[in-house]
Design an enzyme around this catalytic site. Structure first.
Site, PDB file in Angstrom:
ATOM      1  N   GLU A 458       0.800  -1.224   0.000  1.00 49.10           N
ATOM      2  CA  GLU A 458       0.000   0.000   0.000  1.00 49.10           C
ATOM      3  C   GLU A 458       0.832   1.273   0.000  1.00 49.10           C
ATOM      4  O   GLU A 458       0.498   2.249  -0.686  1.00 49.10           O
ATOM      5  CB  GLU A 458      -0.958   0.010   1.205  1.00 49.10           C
ATOM      6  N   HIS A 527      -8.727  -5.231  10.481  1.00 47.80           N
ATOM      7  CA  HIS A 527      -9.473  -5.055   9.231  1.00 47.80           C
ATOM      8  C   HIS A 527     -10.786  -4.306   9.452  1.00 47.80           C
ATOM      9  O   HIS A 527     -11.658  -4.335   8.589  1.00 47.80           O
ATOM     10  CB  HIS A 527      -9.797  -6.417   8.592  1.00 47.80           C
TER      11      HIS A 527
END
Length: 725
Positions: A458, A527
């Site tokens: 990312e 998450h």
């Protein structure tokens, strides 16, 4: 019997060495030019250290004395429209690129003076390093953050390794837009061990992008020797490890560097992907300032003296004299010419204090203190002409019901059809019939070459998106789960959020981050987060959180036309819900920074975000409490709709902030302070804040539910705040 076969890298890895014959093969005028550029850097850096010692450089002065050959040799094969960036030690690279951009091909310092544009480049770079208004970034960038798009300096970064993804992004933009250019990203041995470096190299290799990773290996990251921190100090090995060419060269020999870069350019022209060039060199001074490393005890004087024998200017002078190209008078003439240009720049930027010989900076050269916050976001005039609509602007017959995810995906593909500069980057976006959420399905069907698969990296691909945005693309980056924004936090905070302001504004940074959040789905603590509050820390971001298909389409359309970065927070709870959107008109926009009253009332004001908007509507209906509910929609630090919020609080005299996220990662803490400051006299009750628990959600269904802001918590708050009304 076990057999062992030696494995070799699939890509070449070699070292370039030169001798007098190689120097003799270079045209005479080119050798003189290379030498004079190194001399210019040397005198420029000496002047910067002199100014720093006099207190006229605010902040560090990372001198490149000793590394001149690396910069000059590298720049010798670049055109004006080729892009570079660098890190905190970049004066030598930037100075050479700026001056080269103003130098005519026929220029010969032996018979001509610097032209006014060449001298102006020296002056403006010195001004920038001193933090002054005439600088390329108006003094905001200083020594470590330098940009001049017209000269191919796309922007340096003081974050070690932070600039490298940007260089890959420049190359990606050139590839997508069909430009014939290459990009060079400069960094040192310290950055070679950064994760962002590996991520960027891998992405460049996967797409065979026209980028050169140029490593100035001066052996020391501040005081730590490279041998102390890696078992493989030959940095050029990183290329073959990832499937592309690695070239080593003597970074003290300008012709060796020139030849390495010429090879690298040829390899890229042949379509063989990126190249890493490692130039072994040595900085004669400490990390910053004018003292030597031996004065700090991490290098020996003997080591420094050995490297001084191979000083790049000394080596060049020996070779040029041996070839009969320059004699002592010729060297003196060049030195006098570049020294005069450097001194003239310093004279324009300083004056002598009355009654002393001490220099100072003239008051007129400082930027205005009142401009400190200018340019964080685009001027509102940049969004003039957008077609703003709300759902109430459409007749019932003009609307059609559709799923949130369908409307969003169709809006993205329609925008890509209208604007060929929009690309999509992310993990799995090219598979699963539109990625893990299905958002890219329509885009993938129509524009497969602009939906780019990224590795699980990312920080790397978010930085690539920034570089691509600085070079003319409008990247849409998908972050699969909100918590993964913390992996990309360097590029989100130090990169995308700051570049427009710190480089002097006046240029676009059109990055859109689509961030999925799913706190209720049992994916656990890593998450389940909503990173809105992370983005809000940086005023350079717009943040939107749409709760209906209509709002998503309108806000996405605005984001894709904005010259500012926009984070779109997408709660997966909405994905399969249906809502109304225009049957025919799908290019409408919703302004960034505009909230919406979704239920009028007088008992209290509820500022709700994301999934708490429908929850607040439900609680108001079930309790009969006449709450005014505001869907905040835009929650950026500089794009919160305070006029609407304050108008509502003045009417109800009570405020509740309703968020689903854990209490430590909320927007409401900031909003409470703002409301207290702006509307204290209108409040008849303390502001109540409904959030999740202290902890992040965990997997257990019971604990997951308990960790989130909920209807029950909001119901209790609404009943409490209205019981004494």
């Amino acid at each position: 019997m076990v057999r062992k076969h030696e494995l070799r890298p699939s890509a070449p890895w070699y070292r370039i060495e030169t001798d007098e014959a190689d120097w003799a093969a270079v045209p005479e005028r080119d050798l003189v030019q290379l030498y004079s550029q190194m001399q210019l850097i040397r005198r420029f850096e000496e002047k910067i250290l002199e100014l720093e010692k006099s207190g006229l450089v605010h902040g560090p002065a990372h001198a490149s004395i000793g590394q001149e050959a690396a910069a000059v040799g590298a720049m010798s094969i670049l055109r004006a429209d080729d892009q570079i960036n660098g890190t905190h030690r970049a004066h030598h690279q930037v100075l050479t690129k700026l001056v080269n951009a103003q130098t005519q091909t026929y220029f010969d310092i032996r018979s001509a003076d610097f032209t006014e544009p060449m001298s102006e480049a020296v002056y403006r770079l010195m001004a920038e390093i001193m933090g002054l208004l005439p600088g390329y970034c108006g003094g905001r960038g200083g020594s470590m953050h330098m940009r001049d798009a017209a000269s191919g300096v796309a922007g340096t970064s003081a974050i070690v390794g932070g600039n490298i993804p940007h260089g890959v992004g420049y190359a990606l933009a050139d590839r997508v837009l069909g430009r014939d250019g290459i990009s060079v990203t400069f960094f040192g041995d310290g950055a070679s061990l950064q994760g962002a470096t590996y991520e960027s190299m891998n992405i460049a290799a996967a797409y065979k992008l026209p980028v050169i990773f140029f490593v100035e290996n001066n052996l020391y990251a501040v005081s730590t020797h490279i041998d102390d921190v890696t078992a493989e100090p030959r940095i050029a090995s990183r290329g073959p490890m990832l499937g592309f060419t690695g070239i080593e060269c003597d970074g003290m020999d300008v012709v060796a560097v020139h030849q390495a870069m010429a090879d690298a350019r040829a390899i890229i022209r042949e379509g063989r992907g990126p190249v890493v060039v490692e130039a072994r060199c040595y900085r004669h001074f400490h990390q910053s300032g004018g003292k030597t490393g031996s004065e700090f005890g991490y290098r020996s004087r003997e080591e420094e003296q050995e490297w001084l024998k191979r000083d790049p200017l000394r080596l060049a002078e020996q070779r040029l004299a041996a070839l009969g190209i320059l004699d002592s008078a010729g060297f003196a003439h060049i030195d006098a010419s570049v020294s005069a240009v450097v001194q003239a720049a310093a004279n324009r930027l300083t004056e002598t204090m009355p009654g002393s010989n001490q220099p100072r900076i003239p008051e007129a050269l400082w930027p205005s203190p009142q401009s400190v916050d200018d340019g964080i976001l685009a001027d509102p005039s940049e969004s003039a002409g957008l077609k703003y609509r709300e759902i109430e602007d459409f007749a019932e017959g003009e609307l059609v019901k559709t799923r949130f995810v369908t409307a969003a995906g169709e809006a993205l593909s329609a925008a890509m059809a209208a604007d060929p500069t929009i690309i999509v980057l992310g993990e799995d976006v090219h598979r699963l019939r539109g990625g893990v959420s299905g958002f890219t399905r329509s885009a993938l069907e129509q524009f497969p070459g602009r939906v780019l698969a990224m590795p699980i990296a990312e920080n790397g691909f978010t930085g690539v998106a920034l570089g691509a945005a600085l070079r003319g693309l409008r990247p849409v980056v998908e972050i699969m789960f909100g918590d993964f924004c913390l992996v990309a936090a360097d590029q989100i905070g130090n990169g995308i959020a700051k570049v427009r302001h710190m480089f002097g504004s006046g240029f676009p940074v059109p990055v859109v981050l689509r961030v999925r959040v799913s706190p209720h789905t049992g994916y656990g603590s890593q998450h389940s987060g909503d990173p809105s509050a992370l983005f809000r820390l940086f005023p350079g971001w717009h943040i939107v959180s749409p709760t209906s298909p209509f709002d998503y389409v309108g806000l996405l359309n605005t984001a894709l036309k904005s010259n500012d970065p926009v984070a779109i927070i997408e709660h997966v709870e909405f994905y399969q819900r249906e809502g109304m959107v225009p049957r025919d008109e799908r290019d409408y926009c919703i302004p960034l920074g505009k909230a919406k009253i979704v239920r009028s009332g007088s008992a209290c004001t509820v500022l709700a975000t994301s999934a708490m908007v429908p929850t607040a509507l439900k609680v108001a209906e079930e309790t009969g409490i006449d709450a005014e509910i505001i869907d905040m929609r835009s929650v950026g630090q500089l794009s919160t709709d305070w006029p609407l919020v304050l108008q509502s609080v003045a009417k109800t005299n009570r405020a509740i902030i309703a968020e689903q996220v854990s209490s430590g990662f909320t927007l409401g803490r900031h909003w409470i302070a703002e409301i207290q400051s702006r509307a204290f006299d209108d409040l008849d009750h303390e502001i109540l804040h409904v959030t999740g628990s202290l902890s992040a959600p965990v997997v257990s269904a019971v604990l997951n539910k308990a960790a989130l802001g909920s209807a029950d918590k909001l119901r209790s708050a609404m009943e409490l705040i209205t019981e004494t009304a």
